[in-house]
Design an enzyme around this catalytic site. Structure first.
Site, PDB file in Angstrom:
ATOM      1  CE  LYS A  66      -9.437  37.548  15.636  1.00 57.31           C
ATOM      2  NZ  LYS A  66     -10.025  38.685  16.325  1.00 57.31           N
ATOM      3  CE  LYS A  90      -7.690  43.708   6.957  1.00 55.15           C
ATOM      4  NZ  LYS A  90      -7.814  44.714   8.040  1.00 55.15           N
ATOM      5  CE  LYS A 102     -12.729  47.199  11.574  1.00 53.20           C
ATOM      6  NZ  LYS A 102     -11.376  46.799  11.139  1.00 53.20           N
ATOM      7  CB  THR A 185      -1.694  46.374  13.079  1.00 49.81           C
ATOM      8  OG1 THR A 185      -2.650  45.509  13.704  1.00 49.81           O
ATOM      9  CG2 THR A 185      -2.247  46.852  11.747  1.00 49.81           C
TER      10      THR A 185
END
Ligand SMILES: NC(=O)C1=CN([C@@H]2O[C@H](COP(=O)(O)OP(=O)(O)OC[C@H]3O[C@@H](n4cnc5c(N)ncnc54)[C@H](OP(=O)(O)O)[C@@H]3O)[C@@H](O)[C@H]2O)C=CC1
Ligand SMILES: O=C(O)CCC(=O)C(=O)O
Length: 403
Positions: A66, A90, A102, A185
């Site tokens: 992810k 993370k 990513k 975020t």
């Protein structure tokens, strides 16, 4: 130090603290898969232009990989590799059942029209559709991309695999996106800041903040800090930097940026040199833009007491050492900006419930990072790395690691 070297250094230090065997250490470092594709599109005037797209799938021991997709001219293989690895730690720090990935395309999104961006996103999706999916790798927005980009990926992917809304997160709510994702975020950054400040007997109210970057993450962080009585004394973006020691009226600045697309020209603040933002006098500095912005050249001049890493890898390891000697407390990226990836839900929760769950995840992760840093007598970055790396290593062993 480049982003990958810096991330590897932090990982190896955590692996040493945890006493990991060198074989598993190396295996955790090597990405599961690296994808590099050519994306050629016709521009609106009919001329052809080629871009390079990347997707790095770093680790899937804890679940489907992810991570966001970045559109930015500085996207390169090392940076995407570093960002993918950071996603692995993370999601583990937040204790989500996901791994890390990513992607990105080396392009300047502001120089492309909406239809050019759509074509580029669709061509990229055509090139990687066989390698992503809700059980394998789930993209999301990052710098230069947004809910619309995710809608294009969803649509293009669905042409090959049938309607598949779960292939991306951060999509529009009308396509099944989670409420609150756009703010998540920045909201997570604020929850993380509150957890850290509470530990020091402080709160956001009355403290001063400098925020680098005023896009999705920076503008939401600024808005929520302002709502809580924090004074945002400086902000910048690519168009310029502004300051007001009495505190910037953030709702008015948001209206100004919406109307003009720029920060400069805002009546309620003075312009300043963009580089000065990182070293301005303030209590809390929040980098919300690019990586590597705090380095050995400027770290010694930082005046903030706290740095909240809303951006990914904003602090170079050399700066880390300098700042730690100065007593600056850094809340690391793999925790501070985890709010976006944590904003996942299987049910159609209302926004209040989504935010409550986000707060619960962020508070719990902070406690766990503190425990790790106490146990291993290390700073918060190493507390977060040891927490994340340990969880991924355990999952790897359980799934059948053979040395
Ligand atoms: N979006 C998300 O959910 C998540 C994002 N992050 C990280 O947060 C950071 C910001 O992402 P996001 O807000 O989504 O990106 P956006 O593209 O929405 O915004 C980026 C902002 O940074 C500004 N910027 C770019 N270059 C510079 C520079 N050299 N100096 C100052 N400002 C600059 C941009 O300016 P301008 O507006 O003028 O272009 C813009 O305001 C990234 O590091 C990203 O990886 C981390 C976790 C999740
Ligand atoms: O929501 C996600 O999957 C990832 C967001 C992201 O790219 C990040 O946390 O850096």
């Amino acid at each position: 130090m480049n982003a990958l070297a810096a991330t590897n250094r932090n990982f190896r230090q955590a692996a040493r603290i945890l006493g990991l065997d060198s074989k598993i250490e190396n295996s955790l470092l090597i990405p599961f898969r690296e994808i590099k594709v050519e994306c050629t599109i016709p521009k609106d005037d009919g001329t052809l232009v080629s871009y390079i797209g990347f997707r790095v799938q770093h680790d899937n021991a804890r679940g489907p990989m992810k991570g966001g997709i970045r559109f930015h001219p500085e996207v390169d293989p090392d940076e995407v590799n570093a960002l993918a690895q950071l996603m692995t730690w993370k999601t583990a720090v937040a204790d989500l059942p996901y791994g890390g990935a990513k992607g990105g395309i080396g392009c300047k999104p502001k120089d492309l029209t909406t239809s050019e961006l759509e074509r580029l996103t669709r061509v990229f999706t055509q090139k990687i559709h066989d390698l992503i999916g809700d059980n394998t790798d789930i993209p999301a927005p990052d710098m230069g991309t947004n809910a619309q980009t995710m809608a294009w990926i969803l649509d293009e992917y669905s042409k090959f695999h049938g309607y598949s809304p779960a292939v991306v997160t951060g999509k529009p709510v009308d396509l099944g996106g989670s409420l609150g994702r756009e703010a998540a975020t920045g909201r997570g950054v604020v929850y993380a800041t509150e957890a850290l400040l509470a530990e020091h007997g402080k709160s956001i109210e009355g403290l001063t903040f400098a925020i680098q970057g005023f896009g999705n993450v920076g503008s939401w962080a600024a808005r929520l800090i302002h709502e809580r009585g924090g004074k945002v004394v400086a902000v910048n973006d690519i168009t310029g930097a502004i300051q007001n020691p009495k505190g910037i009226d953030i709702p008015a600045l948001l209206r100004h940026k919406d109307a003009t697309g720029r920060l400069d020209g805002f009546g309620g603040a003075e312009t300043m040199a963009p580089d000065e933002l990182l070293t301005i006098r303030c209590d809390v500095l929040i980098p919300c833009a690019l990586g590597g912005v705090l380095n050995r050249e400027n770290a010694g001049d930082v005046k903030a007491q706290y740095i909240i890493e809303a951006a990914n890898h904003p602090t170079d390891p050399e700066a880390d050492d300098i700042l730690s000697k100065k007593g600056v407390i850094i809340l690391p990226d793999i925790y501070a900006n985890a709010g976006g990836v944590t904003n996942i839900q299987g049910f159609m929760w209302d926004e209040e419930k989504v935010n409550q769950e986000l707060s619960r995840y962020m508070t719990r992760a902070f406690r766990e990072i503190k425990n790790m840093s106490r146990t291993h007598n290390c700073n918060l970055r190493m507390g977060a790395f040891t927490l994340g790396v340990n969880r991924v290593a355990r999952a790897t062993f359980l799934r059948g690691w053979e040395a």
